[in-house]
Design an enzyme around this catalytic site. Structure first.
Site, PDB file in Angstrom:
ATOM      1  N   ARG A   1       0.821  -1.224   0.000  1.00  0.00           N
ATOM      2  CA  ARG A   1       0.000   0.000   0.000  1.00  0.00           C
ATOM      3  C   ARG A   1       0.855   1.274   0.000  1.00  0.00           C
ATOM      4  NH1 ARG A   1      -2.308  -3.702  -1.025  1.00  0.00           N
ATOM      5  NH2 ARG A   1      -4.261  -4.549  -0.228  1.00  0.00           N
TER       6      ARG A   1
ATOM      7  N   SER B   1     -11.612   1.558   3.188  1.00  0.00           N
ATOM      8  CA  SER B   1     -10.839   1.111   4.350  1.00  0.00           C
ATOM      9  C   SER B   1     -10.034   2.282   4.900  1.00  0.00           C
ATOM     10  CB  SER B   1      -9.899  -0.031   3.947  1.00  0.00           C
ATOM     11  OG  SER B   1     -10.634  -1.144   3.484  1.00  0.00           O
TER      12      SER B   1
ATOM     13  N   GLU C   1      -5.009   4.755   5.692  1.00  0.00           N
ATOM     14  CA  GLU C   1      -4.876   4.666   4.236  1.00  0.00           C
ATOM     15  C   GLU C   1      -5.075   6.004   3.534  1.00  0.00           C
ATOM     16  OE1 GLU C   1      -5.511   1.888   1.534  1.00  0.00           O
ATOM     17  OE2 GLU C   1      -6.027   0.188   2.801  1.00  0.00           O
TER      18      GLU C   1
END
Length: 366
Positions: free
Chosen positions: A171, A248, A346
């Site tokens: 990520r 998320s 995130e």
């Protein structure tokens, strides 16, 4: 990617809330649309001339925007174009950064191509995928990116970047880390192949088995992923308030085997985990949040956890960015207090430099 003379034309005091899936935030001091790479260059030069910061906005699906808005220029990325070419037994799919990511996935799975079918239903634009190294259900774009084309603000020129030069990790990429703000992604090429998908994610395997699809086609995997995501409120739907989020909010933490075993003693049960290396595993953040006591329906007036998935922090209506940040801090603290794991966020935080809650959310450990 489109390329023609620049039509750069900034507007003043443009509300950003409607351009964000979380629906929070103030206005941009200026906003301009970039339909071409020339527009991108013009926006960069304008910001240099006016000594103001530049922020690039794509689909707005992964942003928490300050209530005060953004004090510089927001450039709405709209560079378009989508083409497929055959090369050495593979299909190279090249798309402008402003193209819809899910539209690209829909088109390639219809051609029988594998490599991104598990990334169906993810909102946002193509340009955001290498920045976040977008991933889900066992796939991530780092595995299929052929190269990216970006405007290098430090050199005022377009450049092509290989996957190795993008610095991908879980990520993460150089665009989001050490070189944040240096590059503006204008287009991405993906190398995809014909074949039969081999899903490896347990939840997806279970859904395909339920459907009796032992040898699924790419389009079958896409349909299964969309079904799972809808159950979790992770497919944008104006009629579903649980989708008024950034998706998320926290990344799944990667911990040592000793950490996993320690957490197992707290629950007297097996901890769900996925091997990343020989000594480190990934644990679902949603599982940790549930176990910490922050239940799916835990709410604080205008903001709370999704009723469908504990990893989504939802704007119930009328929430401010400060409301969202305060609640996210509560979630992170609950997990720390329960098991000592520090979750990392995130989303990208816009206009929130120096915010204490953001600084805490971004800390990797105490």
């Amino acid at each position: 990617m489109a390329s023609r003379r620049s039509s750069f034309d900034p507007r003043e005091h443009v509300p950003l809330q409607p351009l964000s899936t979380l629906r929070v935030g103030g206005a941009a001091r200026w906003l301009a649309r970039a339909d071409t790479t020339e527009d991108v260059q013009a926006a960069h030069e304008w910001c240099v001339d006016h000594n103001v910061p530049l922020f690039v906005l794509g689909g707005g699906s992964n942003l928490v925007i300050a209530d005060e808005g953004f004090p510089g220029l927001v450039m709405y990325m709209a560079v378009s174009g989508l083409r497929m070419t055959n090369e050495s037994g593979a299909t190279i799919v090249t798309a402008g950064a402003g193209e819809s990511w899910d539209r690209l996935v829909e088109l390639v799975v219809a051609e029988g191509l594998i490599g991104v079918e598990c990334l169906s239903g993810i909102p946002g634009t193509v340009g955001g995928t290498p920045i976040q190294n977008v991933g889900a259900y066992g796939q991530e774009v780092a595995n299929v990116i052929e190269h990216g084309v970006a405007f290098d603000c430090s050199r005022s020129e377009l450049t092509e970047l290989s996957p190795a030069e993008c610095g991908f990790s879980y990520r993460m990429s150089r665009f989001k880390a050490d070189d944040a703000g240096r590059f503006i992604v204008c287009g991405v090429s993906f190398r995809l192949t014909q074949g039969t998908p081999v899903p490896g994610y347990p939840e997806l395997i279970t859904e395909l088995e339920r459907r009796g699809q032992a040898s699924p086609r790419p389009i079958d995997v896409r349909d299964a992923v969309l079904t799972i995501r809808r159950r979790k409120g992770m497919v944008l739907d104006d009629s579903d308030p649980d989708t008024r989020s950034v998706g998320s909010f926290f990344m799944n933490p990667v911990v040592t085997l000793d950490d996993r075993d320690r957490i197992a003693t707290l629950v007297d049960d097996r901890v769900p985990s996925f091997a990343m290396t020989e000594s480190r595993v990934k644990i679902p953040a949603a599982w940790l949040i549930e176990r910490s006591g922050m239940r799916k329906r835990h709410n604080e007036r205008a903001v709370g956890l999704s009723t469908k998935h504990p990893l989504a922090i939802v704007n119930r209506g009328g929430a401010t960015s400060n409301d969202v940040l305060r609640f996210a801090v509560q979630v992170k603290r609950a997990v720390i207090d329960w098991c000592g794991v520090w979750l990392r966020p995130e989303p990208v935080f816009v206009g929130l430099d120096g915010n204490e809650d953001v600084e805490f959310l971004q800390k990797a450990h105490g």
